[in-house]
Design a protein around this motif. Structure first.
Motif, PDB file in Angstrom:
ATOM      1  N   CYS A 117       0.897  -1.208   0.063  1.00 27.78           N
ATOM      2  CA  CYS A 117       0.101  -0.017   0.044  1.00 27.78           C
ATOM      3  C   CYS A 117       0.831   1.071   0.016  1.00 27.78           C
ATOM      4  N   TYR A 118       0.622   2.057  -0.914  1.00 24.10           N
ATOM      5  CA  TYR A 118       1.558   3.170  -0.942  1.00 24.10           C
ATOM      6  C   TYR A 118       0.808   4.433  -1.609  1.00 24.10           C
ATOM      7  N   ASP A 119       1.215   5.762  -1.451  1.00 25.02           N
ATOM      8  CA  ASP A 119       0.603   6.684  -1.996  1.00 25.02           C
ATOM      9  C   ASP A 119       1.028   7.086  -3.618  1.00 25.02           C
ATOM     10  N   THR A 120      -0.065   6.669  -4.361  1.00 22.32           N
ATOM     11  CA  THR A 120       0.137   6.787  -5.987  1.00 22.32           C
ATOM     12  C   THR A 120       0.424   8.074  -6.611  1.00 22.32           C
ATOM     13  N   SER A 121       0.339   9.014  -5.640  1.00 21.36           N
ATOM     14  CA  SER A 121       0.525  10.484  -6.038  1.00 21.36           C
ATOM     15  C   SER A 121       2.028  10.950  -5.751  1.00 21.36           C
TER      16      SER A 121
END
Length: 384
Positions: A117-121
């Protein structure tokens, strides 16, 4: 396993899938969900919205054909005969990645997403850096994705029994180091050594730990890359194709059928003019049973994805008797019709083996000449 078993085929092939009962044409041999699956990086970049777990498209057939053809006014007749239910679409609370249902969201979290899970931005996040590097090394059409490899590692790390999970993955790793190098060279081009090392380092930035350390050594990473190249099963899902299959089942007059066939032909023409043949949500997955199927240039079974997600179905396309080996074609229909020399060339480049199926043996006396289609491709490459 009902109706089939995995056992040693011969010294050249290793293990294979064998029938233990009779199958008639059209019989379903098996259905299976993958260990992990993943949408191709370029496919996602081109806005092919899909469930991040099962790859089910997240657009209706009408939305799909409008986007692919760039014709926002297209209206599909008989739209109600097949429609993708988008009411249950949900997102990860942390990163916003899309899922077709709460069930897929939970399955993804349990299988690999808790780790990934990670910040796609965030363009500097290790996953984003890895994906962008991969995309610059491997332009479409893609045949695998580095993220399938990353999900395999996350699957091991998140498993309640990581050692058993690693052993499950390692059962697919059966190529020698030299053969692996040939395969990865085919996947990534002539600058293989530098590129492989770069991908290995970037992958280790995404995921590492005691349980996956063996796969992040130069040799282990090469083996894992070979795994996704030789055992990764291509997955294609399409709302448009599912709608077409559904309307073809509707009872209608000959005149209505003719008009519908013309309309469908026109749709595909519009799509091809705008998007080429790049019209499916595409990715790959690792299937435990399916991967046991060996290749034949005269196959007796074929795989499909009838549910519009990553669940695979293997059907008999010829009568199969108890004791017969169940074989599929690793080549597409076009390649399968080419000369023995052309087929052997493609199988050697992509799957690292020489085919000894009955069709190839019967054509062994044919001259080692390349099909006209291959010659055209080679001439184009030479010109470039």
């Amino acid at each position: 396993m009902d109706g089939f078993e995995i056992r040693t085929s011969n010294s050249k092939k290793g293990k294979g899938l064998f029938a233990t009962k009779k199958y008639d044409v059209g019989d379903v041999i098996l259905e299976e969900d993958p260990l992990v699956s993943c949408q191709f990086a370029w496919n996602a970049a081109y806005r092919y919205l899909a469930c991040d777990y099962c790859m089910r498209p997240l657009e209706t057939p009408e939305q799909n054909v409008r986007r692919l053809s760039c014709k926002p006014d297209i209206v599909l007749p008989h739209a109600s005969c097949f429609d993708i239910n988008l009411e249950n679409v949900t997102t990860c609370d942390q990163c916003g990645i899309l899922y077709c249902s709460e069930d897929c969201k939970q399955r993804a979290y349990e299988a690999f997403h808790r780790t990934l899970c990670y910040d796609t931005s965030d363009a500097q996040h290790p996953v984003m850096v890895l994906l962008e590097t991969w995309k610059q090394m491997h332009y479409p059409p893609e045949t695998t994705s580095v993220m399938l490899l990353v999900r395999i590692l996350a699957f091991i790390e998140q498993s309640s029994n990581p050692s058993a999970a690693a052993a499950t993955v390692k059962q697919f790793c059966h190529r020698t180091v030299n053969e692996d190098a040939e395969l990865v060279h085919k996947l990534l081009g002539e600058q293989f050594t530098e590129q492989l090392n770069t991908l290995r380092e970037l992958t280790a930035n995404v995921i590492n730990g005691d349980h996956v350390e063996q796969f992040l050594t130069p040799e282990g990473f090469c083996s894992l890359m070979a795994l996704v190249g030789t055992n990764g099963q291509g997955i294609g899902t399409s709302p448009l194709a599912l709608w077409v299959n559904s309307v073809l089942e509707i009872t209608m007059s000959d005149d209505e059928r003719q008009q519908l066939d013309l309309f469908i032909d026109k749709l595909y023409q519009y799509v091809e003019e705008e998007s080429g043949t790049f019209l499916n949500t595409e990715g790959s997955g690792l299937f435990c049973l399916q991967s046991a199927c060996n290749h034949s240039c005269d196959p007796n079974a074929e795989s499909s994805f009838p549910y519009g997600n990553h669940r695979i179905q293997l059907k008999a396309i010829k009568q199969i008797m108890p004791g017969d080996e169940i074989c599929i074609s690793y080549l597409d229909e076009c390649s399968l019709q080419r000369s023995r020399h052309s087929r052997q060339k493609e199988l050697a480049q992509n799957y690292l083996f020489v085919c000894w199926c009955e069709r190839c043996l019967s054509q062994a006396s044919q001259p080692d000449c390349t099909s006209e289609e291959d010659m055209s491709d080679e001439e184009i490459d030479a010109d470039d």
